[in-house]
Design a protein around this motif. Structure first.
Motif, PDB file in Angstrom:
ATOM      1  N   ALA A  70      47.125  23.638  15.981  1.00  0.00           N
ATOM      2  CA  ALA A  70      47.675  22.308  15.702  1.00  0.00           C
ATOM      3  C   ALA A  70      48.997  22.065  16.422  1.00  0.00           C
ATOM      4  O   ALA A  70      49.397  20.928  16.608  1.00  0.00           O
ATOM      5  CB  ALA A  70      47.872  22.128  14.197  1.00  0.00           C
ATOM      6  N   ILE A  71      49.661  23.150  16.820  1.00  0.00           N
ATOM      7  CA  ILE A  71      50.918  22.962  17.540  1.00  0.00           C
ATOM      8  C   ILE A  71      50.599  22.683  19.003  1.00  0.00           C
ATOM      9  O   ILE A  71      50.037  23.515  19.697  1.00  0.00           O
ATOM     10  CB  ILE A  71      51.833  24.197  17.434  1.00  0.00           C
ATOM     11  CG1 ILE A  71      52.117  24.508  15.967  1.00  0.00           C
ATOM     12  CG2 ILE A  71      53.123  23.959  18.180  1.00  0.00           C
ATOM     13  CD1 ILE A  71      52.884  25.784  15.764  1.00  0.00           C
ATOM     14  N   VAL A  72      50.932  21.480  19.419  1.00  0.00           N
ATOM     15  CA  VAL A  72      50.695  21.082  20.798  1.00  0.00           C
ATOM     16  C   VAL A  72      51.354  22.093  21.740  1.00  0.00           C
ATOM     17  O   VAL A  72      52.497  22.481  21.512  1.00  0.00           O
ATOM     18  CB  VAL A  72      51.336  19.706  21.020  1.00  0.00           C
ATOM     19  CG1 VAL A  72      50.961  19.156  22.359  1.00  0.00           C
ATOM     20  CG2 VAL A  72      50.947  18.754  19.923  1.00  0.00           C
ATOM     21  N   GLU A  73      50.649  22.494  22.801  1.00  0.00           N
ATOM     22  CA  GLU A  73      51.206  23.533  23.670  1.00  0.00           C
ATOM     23  C   GLU A  73      52.508  23.066  24.327  1.00  0.00           C
ATOM     24  O   GLU A  73      53.412  23.863  24.563  1.00  0.00           O
ATOM     25  CB  GLU A  73      50.185  23.988  24.712  1.00  0.00           C
ATOM     26  CG  GLU A  73      50.035  23.116  25.953  1.00  0.00           C
ATOM     27  CD  GLU A  73      49.256  21.834  25.680  1.00  0.00           C
ATOM     28  OE1 GLU A  73      48.878  21.620  24.514  1.00  0.00           O
ATOM     29  OE2 GLU A  73      49.052  21.048  26.613  1.00  0.00           O
ATOM     30  N   LEU A  74      52.585  21.756  24.590  1.00  0.00           N
ATOM     31  CA  LEU A  74      53.788  21.278  25.266  1.00  0.00           C
ATOM     32  C   LEU A  74      55.003  21.314  24.344  1.00  0.00           C
ATOM     33  O   LEU A  74      56.140  21.329  24.803  1.00  0.00           O
ATOM     34  CB  LEU A  74      53.554  19.853  25.798  1.00  0.00           C
ATOM     35  CG  LEU A  74      52.522  19.802  26.932  1.00  0.00           C
ATOM     36  CD1 LEU A  74      52.069  18.379  27.194  1.00  0.00           C
ATOM     37  CD2 LEU A  74      53.069  20.400  28.216  1.00  0.00           C
ATOM     38  N   ALA A  75      54.752  21.363  23.028  1.00  0.00           N
ATOM     39  CA  ALA A  75      55.867  21.468  22.083  1.00  0.00           C
ATOM     40  C   ALA A  75      56.544  22.822  22.181  1.00  0.00           C
ATOM     41  O   ALA A  75      57.699  22.978  21.778  1.00  0.00           O
ATOM     42  CB  ALA A  75      55.371  21.238  20.655  1.00  0.00           C
ATOM     43  N   TRP A  76      55.825  23.808  22.717  1.00  0.00           N
ATOM     44  CA  TRP A  76      56.411  25.143  22.867  1.00  0.00           C
ATOM     45  C   TRP A  76      57.359  25.204  24.057  1.00  0.00           C
ATOM     46  O   TRP A  76      58.163  26.137  24.177  1.00  0.00           O
ATOM     47  CB  TRP A  76      55.318  26.195  23.077  1.00  0.00           C
ATOM     48  CG  TRP A  76      54.537  26.525  21.851  1.00  0.00           C
ATOM     49  CD1 TRP A  76      53.316  26.034  21.516  1.00  0.00           C
ATOM     50  CD2 TRP A  76      54.919  27.426  20.793  1.00  0.00           C
ATOM     51  NE1 TRP A  76      52.917  26.576  20.313  1.00  0.00           N
ATOM     52  CE2 TRP A  76      53.869  27.430  19.855  1.00  0.00           C
ATOM     53  CE3 TRP A  76      56.039  28.231  20.569  1.00  0.00           C
ATOM     54  CZ2 TRP A  76      53.906  28.192  18.698  1.00  0.00           C
ATOM     55  CZ3 TRP A  76      56.059  28.996  19.419  1.00  0.00           C
ATOM     56  CH2 TRP A  76      55.003  28.971  18.495  1.00  0.00           C
ATOM     57  N   ILE A  77      57.211  24.269  24.966  1.00  0.00           N
ATOM     58  CA  ILE A  77      57.944  24.388  26.233  1.00  0.00           C
ATOM     59  C   ILE A  77      59.454  24.540  26.042  1.00  0.00           C
ATOM     60  O   ILE A  77      60.060  25.418  26.654  1.00  0.00           O
ATOM     61  CB  ILE A  77      57.572  23.229  27.187  1.00  0.00           C
ATOM     62  CG1 ILE A  77      56.161  23.497  27.721  1.00  0.00           C
ATOM     63  CG2 ILE A  77      58.560  23.097  28.331  1.00  0.00           C
ATOM     64  CD1 ILE A  77      55.666  22.510  28.722  1.00  0.00           C
ATOM     65  N   VAL A 105      47.017  26.855  25.662  1.00  0.00           N
ATOM     66  CA  VAL A 105      46.073  25.784  25.357  1.00  0.00           C
ATOM     67  C   VAL A 105      44.646  26.176  25.741  1.00  0.00           C
ATOM     68  O   VAL A 105      43.691  25.624  25.229  1.00  0.00           O
ATOM     69  CB  VAL A 105      46.514  24.461  26.020  1.00  0.00           C
ATOM     70  CG1 VAL A 105      46.144  24.424  27.469  1.00  0.00           C
ATOM     71  CG2 VAL A 105      45.947  23.277  25.280  1.00  0.00           C
ATOM     72  N   TYR A 163      42.117  21.061  29.470  1.00  0.00           N
ATOM     73  CA  TYR A 163      43.378  20.951  28.729  1.00  0.00           C
ATOM     74  C   TYR A 163      44.513  21.537  29.561  1.00  0.00           C
ATOM     75  O   TYR A 163      45.603  20.976  29.644  1.00  0.00           O
ATOM     76  CB  TYR A 163      43.304  21.719  27.404  1.00  0.00           C
ATOM     77  CG  TYR A 163      42.359  21.148  26.373  1.00  0.00           C
ATOM     78  CD1 TYR A 163      41.855  19.864  26.492  1.00  0.00           C
ATOM     79  CD2 TYR A 163      41.984  21.906  25.279  1.00  0.00           C
ATOM     80  CE1 TYR A 163      40.997  19.368  25.540  1.00  0.00           C
ATOM     81  CE2 TYR A 163      41.124  21.407  24.310  1.00  0.00           C
ATOM     82  CZ  TYR A 163      40.631  20.130  24.452  1.00  0.00           C
ATOM     83  OH  TYR A 163      39.781  19.634  23.508  1.00  0.00           O
ATOM     84  N   SER A 182      48.103  20.088  30.848  1.00  0.00           N
ATOM     85  CA  SER A 182      49.301  20.801  30.441  1.00  0.00           C
ATOM     86  C   SER A 182      50.126  21.224  31.666  1.00  0.00           C
ATOM     87  O   SER A 182      51.357  21.179  31.653  1.00  0.00           O
ATOM     88  CB  SER A 182      48.848  21.997  29.611  1.00  0.00           C
ATOM     89  OG  SER A 182      49.802  22.956  29.543  1.00  0.00           O
ATOM     90  N   GLY A 189      52.168  18.259  32.860  1.00  0.00           N
ATOM     91  CA  GLY A 189      53.258  18.005  31.926  1.00  0.00           C
ATOM     92  C   GLY A 189      54.344  19.056  32.037  1.00  0.00           C
ATOM     93  O   GLY A 189      55.537  18.741  32.118  1.00  0.00           O
TER      94      GLY A 189
END
Lengths: 274, 279
Positions: free
Chosen positions: B124-131, B152, B209, B213, B216
Motif C-alpha cells: 500500500a505504500i507507494v514506491e515513490l513515497a520511499w524516495i 514496485v 509499474y 516509477s 518519476g
C-alpha cells in the motif's frame, strides 16, 4: 506448564485474544517494529537516516495534534477526488461515444494506447510549464492519467461485447443511440469501466505522491520531500506510514465494497488491467 | 440477389485474403500511422492558429528538429541507455527477490498467512513515497532509482508467482515426491517451472509499474536519464526537449512491452502453461 490444560485454553480463547493478540499476522509486524526499535542503537545509524521508533511516534503525535498531517492529507485527498472525478467522467463519456462507432474506435485505439504508454508522471514538466507550481499541475497530471486509463479500459470492455448482442437488440427494434447504449454498451462495458476505475484510482494515488513532491507547495508528497531536504527523517517516515495506512483504508472502505457489489450485480470477475 | 450474393462471397473473401497477403502488413501500418499523422496535423495547425510561444506550446517541426539535435549530440541515446539500464537492474532485483520469497511462501503456507498483513501494508505504500527516505540513505542517483523500481516490481511478481504455483496440479508434486524428490528438488523441478507463466505475467506487470516509477524517480532524484532530461529541460525553458523526451518515453515503453515482454509472456505461457491459454 501443565500440558493437559492447554487444549482447553485454546478451545475457548476470548474474542479479543482471537481478534487481536493471537493473530499470526501481527507477529511479523511486531518483529519489524522490534527490529526498528533496536537497529539504530545497535548500528550507530545517524538519526536522520533511520529515526527511532519513539521519535517517529512522537512526530506523528505532534503532526496530529498540530493538525499538520490532516491539512496535508486533506489537500492531497481533495486533489485526488477532484482530478479522479474529472478524469473518470471524461474517460467513460468519451469511451462510450467512441465505442459506438467501429471506425472511430479503430482510428483512436493506437493513439490511446500511445498516450497510455506515456506514463502519467511524464506529463509533470509540461504541466508545470502550463499551470505553474501548485494545484494546477497536480490536477492536470492525475486527471490526464485517470482519463486515459479509464478510456482505454472502457474501449477494451466494449470490444469484448459479442457482436451478436448488438444484432439481437437491433433485430428487436432497438435504436442506435438510446437502446444500444443503455442495454448493450453500458452493461457490457461495465467490467472494463470498473476495472479501469480501480486501476485509475491506484495509479492516480501513486502519481499524486510523485507530482506533489515535484510540483506542489502542499500535500503529503510535498511534506515528505521538504522534510527530506532538511534531513528530517522522522517526518519522512511518518508520511510513509500515513500513505500506506490511507491506501489500506481506501482499499478496504472504497474499492472492495464496490467490487463486491458489482460482482453481485453484474456477475463479473475482475477487470481489464493496463 | 441471394444467389449472386452467395456466389460473390468466396470471390470477395479470396480477394481480401490476397489483399491481406500483399498489403496486410502495409495496410495495418497505415491504419496505425494515420491517427498519429492526424494528431501531428492538429498539433501544427493549432500551434499556428493560437500563436503560442514555443516555451508554452512547442511546434511539431521544432520538436522534430530537437530530436535531430539530441540524437546528433548523443544525449538521447546516452540518456536512454542510462534509463533502460536502471530499469533493467531494478526489475531484475525485484524479480530476483520475489521468486525465492514466493517459493518459500508456497512451501510454508503458515508463513505466507503470517506475512500477508505486513506485505499488504508495504504494497500500500507507494514506491515513490520511499524516495525521500532512500535519498536520505543513499543520496541522489542509481541506488535510489533501482530500489524504487525493485520495490514496485517485487509485489506483482510475488503475487503472480504464487498464483502460478497455486495452479500447479497437486498430482505433479505428488508424482515427484513418489519418485523420491526432496523438498528442494520439488521446488526446483516442479514448482519453479510450473510457476513460470505466473512469474512472467508478474514481471510484465511489474516492469510496467517500474517504468513509470523510473521516470518519476529520475525527475526527483537523478542527474541523468530521460526523466531527468524532460524535467531539467523545462527549467531551462527548452520545452521542445521535454516533449521530445515524452515521445521517446512512450515509444520506448510500447516497443519494450509489445516486442519483448508480450512475446516472452506468450512463449512462456504456451511452453509451460498448464491451465491458462496465451492471450
Amino acid at each position: 506448564m501443565n500440558t493437559s490444560e492447554r487444549p482447553k485454553a485454546s478451545l475457548r480463547p476470548s474474542t479479543f485474544a482471537r481478534r487481536a493478540v493471537l493473530r499470526p499476522g501481527l507477529v511479523p509486524v511486531a518483529v519489524v517494529l522490534g527490529m526498528w526499535a533496536l537497529l539504530p542503537s545497535l548500528d550507530h545509524l545517524p538519526v536522520y537516516k533511520l529515526p527511532h521508533l519513539a521519535q517517529v511516534a512522537s512526530e506523528l503525535w505532534h503532526l496530529a495534534v498540530t493538525g499538520a498531517i490532516f491539512n496535508a492529507l486533506g489537500d492531497s485527498l481533495s486533489r485526488l477526488a477532484i482530478a479522479f472525478v474529472i478524469g473518470a467522467t471524461l474517460g467513460v463519456a468519451v469511451g462510450v461515444a467512441v465505442a459506438l462507432s467501429r471506425a472511430l474506435n479503430d482510428f483512436l485505439m493506437p493513439l490511446i494506447a500511445f498516450f497510455n504508454a506515456i506514463a502519467g508522471i511524464a506529463w509533470i514538466p509540461l504541466a508545470i510549464v502550463w499551470f505553474g507550481f501548485g494545484s494546477g499541475p497536480v490536477l492536470f497530471v492525475i486527471a490526464n492519467n485517470v482519463f486515459f486509463i479509464v478510456l482505454y479500459n472502457t474501449l477494451l470492455g466494449a470490444e469484448r461485447i459479442p457482436p451478436v448482442m448488438y444484432d439481437a437488440v437491433r433485430t428487436l427494434g432497438g435504436d442506435r443511440r438510446r437502446t444500444i447504449v443503455r442495454e448493450v454498451l453500458v452493461p457490457g462495458a461495465m467490467v472494463g469501466v470498473l476495472g479501469g476505475l480501480r486501476t485509475g484510482l491506484a495509479f492516480a494515488w501513486r502519481a499524486l505522491v510523485a507530482v506533489e513532491m515535484i510540483a506542489a507547495s502542499n500535500g503529503l508528497g510535498f511534506m515528505s520531500i521538504q522534510a527530506s531536504r532538511v534531513f528530517d527523517g522522522s517526518t519522512v517516515v511518518s508520511v510513509i506510514l500515513v500513505i500506506g495506512t490511507v491506501w489500506v483504508l481506501m482499499d478496504r472502505l472504497l474499492l472492495r465494497p464496490v467490487e463486491a457489489l458489482t460482482v453481485r450485480r453484474w456477475g463479473m470477475l475482475g477487470g481489464a488491467d493496463l | 440477389m441471394v444467389g449472386l450474393g452467395t456466389a460473390s462471397l468466396p470471390r470477395a473473401s479470396t480477394g481480401s485474403s490476397r489483399y491481406a497477403q500483399l498489403f496486410g502488413r502495409a495496410g495495418s501500418v497505415v491504419k496505425l500511422v494515420l491517427p498519429f499523422v492526424f494528431v501531428l496535423a492538429i498539433w501544427q495547425a493549432s500551434a499556428l492558429a493560437f500563436g503560442l510561444s514555443n516555451y508554452l506550446y512547442p511546434r511539431p517541426a521544432l520538436v522534430l528538429r530537437t530530436f535531430g539535435v539530441l540524437v546528433a549530440h548523443g544525449i538521447l541515446l546516452s540518456y536512454t541507455e542510462t534509463s533502460m539500464w536502471r530499469w533493467f537492474v531494478g526489475v531484475g532485483v525485484g524479480t530476483a527477490v520475489a521468486i525465492p520469497v514466493a517459493l518459500a511462501f508456497s512451501f510454508y503456507r503458515p508463513l505466507a498467512r503470517m506475512m500477508f498483513p505486513l506485505i499488504n501494508f508495504f504494497t500500500a505504500i507507494v514506491e515513490l513515497a520511499w524516495i525521500p527516505l532512500f535519498v536520505l540513505w543513499f543520496g541522489y542517483g542509481f541506488k535510489v532509482i533501482v530500489l524504487s523500481i525493485g520495490y514496485v516490481t517485487f509485489f506483482p511478481v510475488l503475487a503472480n508467482t504464487m498464483s502460478g504455483i497455486g495452479q500447479i496440479p497437486k498430482v505433479s508434486v505428488q508424482a515427484a515426491q513418489t519418485l523420491g524428490a526432496n523438498r528442494l528438488q520439488v521446488a526446483l523441478h516442479v514448482l519453479l517451472p510450473g510457476s513460470l507463466p505466473g512469474t512472467v505475467t508478474g514481471v510484465r506487470t511489474g516492469a510496467g509499474y517500474g517504468f513509470r516509477s523510473l521516470i518519476g524517480a529520475e525527475m526527483i532524484a537523478a542527474q541523468s536519464g530521460l526523466g531527468y532530461m524532460i524535467f531539467e529541460s523545462r527549467a531551462n525553458q527548452l520545452t521542445q526537449r521535454t516533449v521530445a523526451g515524452m515521445i521517446t518515453i512512450g515509444v520506448l515503453w510500447l516497443l519494450v512491452d509489445r516486442l519483448y515482454l508480450r512475446s516472452i509472456e506468450r512463449a512462456t505461457v504456451e511452453r509451460w502453461g498448464l491451465v491458462r491459454k496465451a492471450r
